[in-house]
Design a protein around this motif. Structure first.
Motif, mmCIF file in Angstrom:
data_model
loop_
_atom_site.group_PDB
_atom_site.id
_atom_site.type_symbol
_atom_site.label_atom_id
_atom_site.label_comp_id
_atom_site.label_asym_id
_atom_site.label_seq_id
_atom_site.Cartn_x
_atom_site.Cartn_y
_atom_site.Cartn_z
ATOM 1 N N MET A 135 118.386 52.348 19.485
ATOM 2 C CA MET A 135 118.459 51.411 18.364
ATOM 3 C C MET A 135 118.179 49.978 18.827
ATOM 4 O O MET A 135 117.560 49.189 18.106
ATOM 5 N N LEU A 136 118.638 49.631 20.036
ATOM 6 C CA LEU A 136 118.359 48.305 20.589
ATOM 7 C C LEU A 136 116.851 48.097 20.751
ATOM 8 O O LEU A 136 116.308 47.051 20.360
ATOM 9 N N SER A 163 108.087 36.666 21.813
ATOM 10 C CA SER A 163 108.660 37.310 20.637
ATOM 11 C C SER A 163 109.484 38.534 21.040
ATOM 12 O O SER A 163 110.590 38.762 20.533
ATOM 13 N N ILE A 164 108.938 39.319 21.969
ATOM 14 C CA ILE A 164 109.652 40.515 22.440
ATOM 15 C C ILE A 164 110.907 40.121 23.214
ATOM 16 O O ILE A 164 111.974 40.727 23.056
ATOM 17 N N VAL A 165 110.780 39.085 24.036
ATOM 18 C CA VAL A 165 111.939 38.609 24.800
ATOM 19 C C VAL A 165 113.061 38.201 23.846
ATOM 20 O O VAL A 165 114.230 38.551 24.040
ATOM 21 N N GLY A 166 112.707 37.454 22.810
ATOM 22 C CA GLY A 166 113.716 37.043 21.841
ATOM 23 C C GLY A 166 114.349 38.228 21.147
ATOM 24 O O GLY A 166 115.570 38.260 20.931
ATOM 25 N N GLY A 167 113.511 39.239 20.799
ATOM 26 C CA GLY A 167 114.056 40.412 20.147
ATOM 27 C C GLY A 167 115.035 41.167 21.034
ATOM 28 O O GLY A 167 116.124 41.559 20.589
ATOM 29 N N VAL A 168 114.678 41.397 22.286
ATOM 30 C CA VAL A 168 115.566 42.106 23.216
ATOM 31 C C VAL A 168 116.842 41.306 23.456
ATOM 32 O O VAL A 168 117.947 41.864 23.518
ATOM 33 N N LEU A 169 116.696 39.988 23.574
ATOM 34 C CA LEU A 169 117.863 39.133 23.799
ATOM 35 C C LEU A 169 118.838 39.232 22.627
ATOM 36 O O LEU A 169 120.040 39.444 22.818
ATOM 37 N N GLY A 170 118.312 39.083 21.402
ATOM 38 C CA GLY A 170 119.200 39.124 20.236
ATOM 39 C C GLY A 170 119.854 40.475 20.048
ATOM 40 O O GLY A 170 121.068 40.564 19.798
ATOM 41 N N ALA A 171 119.077 41.564 20.162
ATOM 42 C CA ALA A 171 119.642 42.897 19.980
ATOM 43 C C ALA A 171 120.611 43.243 21.107
ATOM 44 O O ALA A 171 121.643 43.885 20.875
ATOM 45 N N GLY A 172 120.291 42.803 22.337
ATOM 46 C CA GLY A 172 121.189 43.075 23.466
ATOM 47 C C GLY A 172 122.530 42.395 23.308
ATOM 48 O O GLY A 172 123.581 43.002 23.581
ATOM 49 N N ILE A 173 122.502 41.139 22.857
ATOM 50 C CA ILE A 173 123.771 40.427 22.629
ATOM 51 C C ILE A 173 124.555 41.088 21.508
ATOM 52 O O ILE A 173 125.780 41.243 21.591
ATOM 53 N N ALA A 176 125.998 44.459 23.115
ATOM 54 C CA ALA A 176 126.952 44.482 24.237
ATOM 55 C C ALA A 176 127.487 43.113 24.620
ATOM 56 O O ALA A 176 128.160 42.998 25.648
ATOM 57 N N GLY A 177 127.182 42.056 23.875
ATOM 58 C CA GLY A 177 127.738 40.745 24.172
ATOM 59 C C GLY A 177 126.863 39.918 25.096
ATOM 60 O O GLY A 177 125.863 40.392 25.651
ATOM 61 N N PHE A 178 127.268 38.656 25.302
ATOM 62 C CA PHE A 178 126.486 37.719 26.096
ATOM 63 C C PHE A 178 126.449 38.085 27.582
ATOM 64 O O PHE A 178 125.561 37.653 28.317
ATOM 65 N N GLY A 179 127.400 38.873 28.035
ATOM 66 C CA GLY A 179 127.468 39.192 29.455
ATOM 67 C C GLY A 179 126.327 40.049 29.954
ATOM 68 O O GLY A 179 126.102 40.121 31.162
ATOM 69 N N VAL A 180 125.582 40.700 29.056
ATOM 70 C CA VAL A 180 124.503 41.586 29.502
ATOM 71 C C VAL A 180 123.203 40.824 29.771
ATOM 72 O O VAL A 180 122.263 41.387 30.324
ATOM 73 N N GLY A 487 117.407 36.361 16.290
ATOM 74 C CA GLY A 487 118.244 36.472 15.095
ATOM 75 C C GLY A 487 117.846 37.665 14.241
ATOM 76 O O GLY A 487 118.713 38.408 13.729
ATOM 77 N N LEU A 488 116.531 37.880 14.087
ATOM 78 C CA LEU A 488 116.064 39.047 13.333
ATOM 79 C C LEU A 488 116.515 40.345 13.998
ATOM 80 O O LEU A 488 116.988 41.272 13.325
ATOM 81 N N ALA A 489 116.376 40.416 15.321
ATOM 82 C CA ALA A 489 116.733 41.640 16.044
ATOM 83 C C ALA A 489 118.226 41.932 15.934
ATOM 84 O O ALA A 489 118.631 43.094 15.754
ATOM 85 N N ALA A 490 119.044 40.902 16.045
ATOM 86 C CA ALA A 490 120.494 41.109 15.926
ATOM 87 C C ALA A 490 120.846 41.661 14.543
ATOM 88 O O ALA A 490 121.662 42.578 14.419
#
Length: 502
Positions: A135-136, A163-173, A176-180, A487-490
């Motif tokens: 899902m991430l 764009s992909i970096v932003g998507g992975v960053l938002g969905a990852g946070i 699993a939170g900012f620690g990942v 933001g979209l990914a989250a």
């Protein structure tokens, strides 16, 4: 009917035909894109492995197709825009060449192994659920595709990678939170926002300055061209030999750095020697005029644009279909893919077809923006932008700097535009000679002295050859790309999590 009236009527008819064509294209293009995604859905339905994640695999294929469409619509304009803007290629021919080269690069030289994005940007915990990982990935790349779609609609060339970096960053946070988050990697990516366009602009301006002072500003331009144009073409051949061996042929060949440099030197010499007879034959029938001499760069520009498209297809196909390969691997193994995954040929085919179709359906609008609306292009300027893109990527790779090919190409266009602007404001004509100082042609009055008239005329002559609104608009799009996609990914990840929980 007077000739002027006839010309006006012909222009009106031409404008009406162009408007009708654009309207029909705007209606047909979304329908064809939807048909492509339906075809991908049906294709994936027959390939998805049986299991609890089969629906995610099918949906991942559709998202990959959507992402590929948007990469073709937005990213490829950076390669073909200058060639179209300089009129070296008509738009139709540029679309055909780019589509063939992009697809060939994706299928023939697309990376057969790709490192999952999550490996470098986020570090998920060891007990991360495979369903959450899938899902991430889906949320990340759907968000990236949606942001590219919006940017294309707004005529803003943005970085696919960012764009992909932003998507992975938002969905990852969100997952699993900012620690990942791997913050050193994110810092390097943020630095590339500044490094990429500046490097591209400086290199392109330096190349154009060399051509102007060594060829176009010389009293005998034809003789100067016979000496230096083969060298510039040889430089292009050598640089692209290095560029393709490093960035575009990883599936076929992975040479050492020493081999890459030897290739560059060898192809530089061969390219210079091979093109000297061609340049001499062309120069023998040229007039000593700037426009005629500048035409010597048209054919090399076409080859440069085609090679950039081939390398782009080889590199960026992984941006479109890499997550699909990761989702398929996770579905087959039941584990989150944390290392390298294989890109099967059928996955590369989806990416190649999507990029080519997205370019053909939605690329013309952004190609026109990149090629004509930032600054006026001709063959030497467009050639410098294309060559600067390859040189800058090589320099950045040598120093280990993360750069965006989109930012480099747009920075190159701004670089040649600002150089032209500075030369014009210094009073240099097309032949490099200083313009005579203006003299007031109206008498002084109580409110206007001769000095005021001179200042006013100088102010009128101070030219702006780069459209400032495009500078600000594109810069703003670059800055908000990562947070917007994040933001979209989250949000998408949250929706998927909610739906699956039911």
């Amino acid at each position: 009917m007077p000739k002027s009236a006839l010309d006006k009527d012909l222009k009106k008819v031409g404008s009406l035909e162009e408007a009708t064509y654009d309207l029909s294209r705007s209606i047909a293009a979304p329908g064809l894109a939807i048909l492509f995604l339906i075809a991908v859905f049906l294709f994936m339905s027959g390939l998805a492995p049986v299991g609890p994640l089969s629906l995610f695999v099918i949906a991942g294929g559709v998202v990959a197709g959507y992402m590929a469409l948007n990469i073709g619509a937005n990213d490829v304009a950076n390669n073909m825009g200058p060639a179209v803007g300089s009129r070296a290629l008509p738009l139709g021919a540029a679309l055909v060449i780019a589509a063939i080269c992009e697809a060939a690069g994706a299928i023939l030289a697309g990376g057969d192994v790709v490192s999952t994005i999550s490996k470098s940007i986020i570090v998920p915990p060891s007990d991360f659920d495979v369903r959450d990982f899938v899902m991430l990935m889906m949320a990340s790349f759907l968000a990236a595709g949606m942001w590219l779609h919006l940017a294309t609609f707004l005529n803003a060339p943005v970085s696919t990678t960012h764009s992909i970096v932003g998507g992975v960053l938002g969905a990852g946070i969100a997952a699993a939170g900012f620690g990942v988050v791997s913050w050193p990697t994110m810092s390097a990516i943020a630095a590339s926002w500044v490094i990429s366009p500046i490097m591209g602009g400086v290199v392109a301006a330096a190349l154009l300055g060399f051509i102007k002072w060594q060829v176009l500003f010389k009293p005998d331009r034809v003789a100067a061209a016979k000496r230096w144009v083969p060298v510039m073409i040889g430089l292009m051949v050598g640089v692209f030999a290095m560029y393709l061996s490093l960035k575009g042929l990883s599936r076929i060949w992975n040479p050492s750095i020493g081999t890459v440099w030897l290739l560059g030197v060898a192809f530089f010499i061969l390219g210079t020697l091979a093109t000297r007879p061609w340049v001499r034959r062309r120069a023998a029938v040229l007039e000593n005029r700037r426009k005629h001499v500048a035409g010597l760069f048209t054919l090399p520009l076409i080859f440069a644009a085609a090679l950039l498209s081939f390398a782009h297809g080889a590199n960026d196909v992984a941006n479109a279909v890499g997550p699909l390969a990761a989702i398929v691997a996770a579905a087959e193994t039941g584990q989150a893919a944390s290392g390298d995954v294989t890109l099967p040929l059928w996955v590369l085919m989806i990416g190649a077809m999507g990029i080519a179709l997205g370019l053909a359906l939605f690329g013309p609008r952004l190609i026109r923006t990149v090629g004509t609306k930032i600054t006026k292009m001709d063959a030497p300027r467009a050639y410098c932008v294309a060559l600067a893109a390859a040189i800058t990527v090589l320099l950045a790779s040598a120093f280990g700097l993360p750069v965006s090919s989109t930012h480099i190409a747009i920075g190159g266009i701004f670089g040649v535009g600002f150089l032209r602007e500075q030369l014009a404001n210094l009073g240099l004509k097309a032949d490099g000679q200083k313009r005579p100082k203006p003299r007031p042609n109206e008498p002084a009055s109580l409110n206007k002295t001769p000095e005021d008239a001179i200042k006013k005329q100088l102010k009128r002559e101070r030219r702006r050859l780069v459209r400032r609104r495009h500078v600000l608009g594109i810069a703003a799009a670059w800055v908000i790309t990562v947070p917007a996609a994040g933001g979209l990914a989250a949000g998408i990840y949250g929706i998927l999590k909610l739906v699956v929980s039911f």
